[in-house]
Design an enzyme around this catalytic site. Structure first.
Site, PDB file in Angstrom:
ATOM      1  CB  THR A  74      -0.980   0.004   1.524  1.00  0.00           C
ATOM      2  OG1 THR A  74      -1.599  -1.186   1.159  1.00  0.00           O
ATOM      3  CG2 THR A  74      -1.635   1.429   1.405  1.00  0.00           C
TER       4      THR A  74
HETATM    5  P1  AMP Z   1      -2.008  -3.318   3.757  1.00  0.00           P
HETATM    6  O1  AMP Z   1      -1.455  -3.556   4.474  1.00  0.00           O
HETATM    7  O2  AMP Z   1      -0.092  -2.632   2.301  1.00  0.00           O
HETATM    8  O3  AMP Z   1      -2.614  -3.603   2.036  1.00  0.00           O
HETATM    9  O4  AMP Z   1      -2.224  -1.496   4.273  1.00  0.00           O
HETATM   10  C1  AMP Z   1      -3.361  -1.203   3.846  1.00  0.00           C
HETATM   11  C2  AMP Z   1      -3.432  -0.426   4.908  1.00  0.00           C
HETATM   12  O5  AMP Z   1      -3.166   1.284   5.996  1.00  0.00           O
HETATM   13  C3  AMP Z   1      -5.024  -0.147   4.958  1.00  0.00           C
HETATM   14  O6  AMP Z   1      -6.359  -0.877   5.359  1.00  0.00           O
HETATM   15  C4  AMP Z   1      -4.803   1.172   6.368  1.00  0.00           C
HETATM   16  O7  AMP Z   1      -5.579   0.029   7.107  1.00  0.00           O
HETATM   17  C5  AMP Z   1      -4.089   1.815   6.311  1.00  0.00           C
HETATM   18  N1  AMP Z   1      -3.565   2.736   5.165  1.00  0.00           N
HETATM   19  C6  AMP Z   1      -4.515   3.506   4.489  1.00  0.00           C
HETATM   20  N2  AMP Z   1      -3.279   4.464   4.617  1.00  0.00           N
HETATM   21  C7  AMP Z   1      -2.968   5.517   5.392  1.00  0.00           C
HETATM   22  C8  AMP Z   1      -2.551   6.263   6.109  1.00  0.00           C
HETATM   23  N3  AMP Z   1      -2.485   7.489   4.536  1.00  0.00           N
HETATM   24  N4  AMP Z   1      -2.464   6.085   7.032  1.00  0.00           N
HETATM   25  C9  AMP Z   1      -2.246   5.271   7.437  1.00  0.00           C
HETATM   26  N5  AMP Z   1      -2.380   4.336   7.537  1.00  0.00           N
HETATM   27  C10 AMP Z   1      -2.906   3.910   6.371  1.00  0.00           C
HETATM   28 ZN    ZN Z   2      -3.434  -1.560  -0.812  1.00  0.00          ZN
HETATM   29 ZN    ZN Z   3      -3.378  -4.796   2.064  1.00  0.00          ZN
END
Ligand code: AMP
Ligand code: ZN
Ligand code: ZN
Length: 408
Positions: A74
């Site tokens: 992400t």
């Molecule tokens: P991932 O584990 O790579 O799928 O990360 C996704 C998660 O990152 C999302 O579900 C959010 O909880 C978190 N996230 C997304 N955008 C932000 C942000 N701007 N600041 C902090 N956490 C975030």
């Molecule tokens: Zn993501």
């Molecule tokens: Zn994710």
């Protein structure tokens, strides 16, 4: 004298009339709304569960798929989308990082952390701000941090509890302001689909329900834009950061069986794994990790395949390992935790993995209607966005040729 005044007045009237006819047309400087649906895999679009996205595609541009940057996570990919740089070049090389000077970064606490994590690159809202474009971010990784002395004109600190509806209302409230305050570049971010696909798998009924739900939110956004005559007159770009592969606890490479854990610092585990050998154990750890074995491949940081564009940044650990799609790399301790998920979904894999493919849709006055374009790399989104905002882009890794085909 009187004649001169009359002539001047006549000229003034002519000038004002000319201004009126040449006043900016309502569509000459359209707002740009960049929407991210976290974890929307390219082929989710084919499930027939997202009629609102389909309608946008039918009236705009839809890419067969968009290739995310490696690692397909992400934070790295959201920053790539707004900088046009590979993670190796913008510095957000993982969701979790160790920097030789700055220490530890975990995305769960990103906003508390030093701007210096982000300052390896300039995100689009900063470049836009410098060039006089008002900006508003309804969440985006990095958008709640002051970067190179700039912040979006309007932003909120990340709060996962804010509903999709509240986020859309906020975007609309920003757009409803008088022209002098109205932002021209806005972001909007949704993560529920990613959550459900992690917890239950990309093929689950829960993921399907989240897909329907986010599509309904997009439908609501479009309806509200239509009320304001903005659906036709704003450029809307809808992307995702990566896709999702189905995982199963059975498909796990256990690190303990490969290397002595006391001899490594495990910077990240799971998918895009980073390992720093402890001093004195470099050769032993390299021998163990680099030996060919099933379901996983490791490289020294400088030796990853060139197509991954990954391996020069100081934040990248000495060894990088990637499991086969759908597999995990974990320590026995982590794997045996009582709350360890047995089935679900993950991303972070090689960006060549079809399961990691992302979404790209665009609609608005700048775009052709009903056009399908072939797959392209997500670094190409940034030059498109800069073009739509009519601002000078920062140097980037994107290919501006990608957008030419899409634009009117
Ligand atoms: P991932 O584990 O790579 O799928 O990360 C996704 C998660 O990152 C999302 O579900 C959010 O909880 C978190 N996230 C997304 N955008 C932000 C942000 N701007 N600041 C902090 N956490 C975030
Ligand atoms: Zn993501
Ligand atoms: Zn994710």
């Amino acid at each position: 004298m009187k004649l001169a005044i009359r002539a001047a007045l006549a000229l003034l009237v002519l000038f004002l009339a000319a201004c009126a006819t040449h006043a900016p047309r309502p569509d000459s400087n359209p707002p740009l709304i960049l929407v991210s649906i976290d974890g929307f895999r390219a082929d989710y679009f084919e499930r027939g569960l997202s009629p609102n996205l389909k309608a946008i595609a039918d009236a705009g541009v839809h890419a067969a798929a968009m290739r995310p940057a490696f690692p397909t996570l992400t934070f790295p990919n959201h920053y790539t989308l707004v900088t046009g740089l590979y993670p190796d070049h913008h510095g957000i090389v993982n969701n979790t990082m160790v920097d030789p000077v700055l220490g530890n970064f975990t995305y769960k606490k990103s906003s508390e952390l030093s701007a210096r994590w982000w300052e390896g690159a300039e995100p689009l809202w900063v470049t836009a701000d410098k060039q006089g474009v008002r900006t508003a971010t309804m969440f985006w990784p990095g958008s709640d941090v002051e970067i190179r002395g700039h912040r979006p004109d309007y932003y909120l600190p990340f709060n996962g509890k804010m509903t999709a509806g509240q986020r859309i209302d906020q975007v609309l409230a920003w757009l409803d302001q008088p022209a002098a305050k109205r932002p021209r570049f806005l972001t909007l971010y949704f993560e529920q689909l990613d959550h459900e696909s992690h917890d239950h798998g990309p093929g689950s009924t829960e993921a399907d329900a989240a897909l329907r739900e986010v599509d309904a939110s997009i439908g609501h956004l479009v309806a509200e834009l239509e009320k304001r005559d903005l659906y036709k007159n704003a450029n809307l770009v809808i992307v995702s950061d990566h896709g999702m592969a189905e995982t199963d606890a059975e498909r796990t490479v256990i690190l303990d069986s490969i290397v002595d854990l006391r001899h490594i610092d495990l910077v990240t585990s799971g998918i895009a794994v980073g390992i720093n050998p402890k001093p004195g154990y470099e050769a032993e750890v390299e021998r163990a990790m680099l030996a060919p074995r099933g379901h996983m491949q490791c490289w020294r940081k400088g030796e990853l395949p060139a197509r991954l564009h990954y391996g020069t940044h100081p934040r990248i650990p000495a060894l990088v390992c990637v499991p086969e799609s759908g597999w995990l790399i974990e320590t026995q301790e982590f794997h045996s935790r009582p709350n360890h998920r047995m089935h679900g979904g993950e991303h972070g894999y090689d960006n060549d993995d079809p399961h990691m493919r992302a979404l790209f849709l665009a609609h608005g006055p700048a775009f052709k209607r009903g056009l399908s374009v072939p797959e392209f790399d997500n670094v190409d989104v940034y030059p498109l966005l800069a073009h739509l905002l009519d601002i000078r882009p920062e140097p980037n890794d994107g290919n501006p040729a990608t957008m030419r085909e899409m634009l009117q």
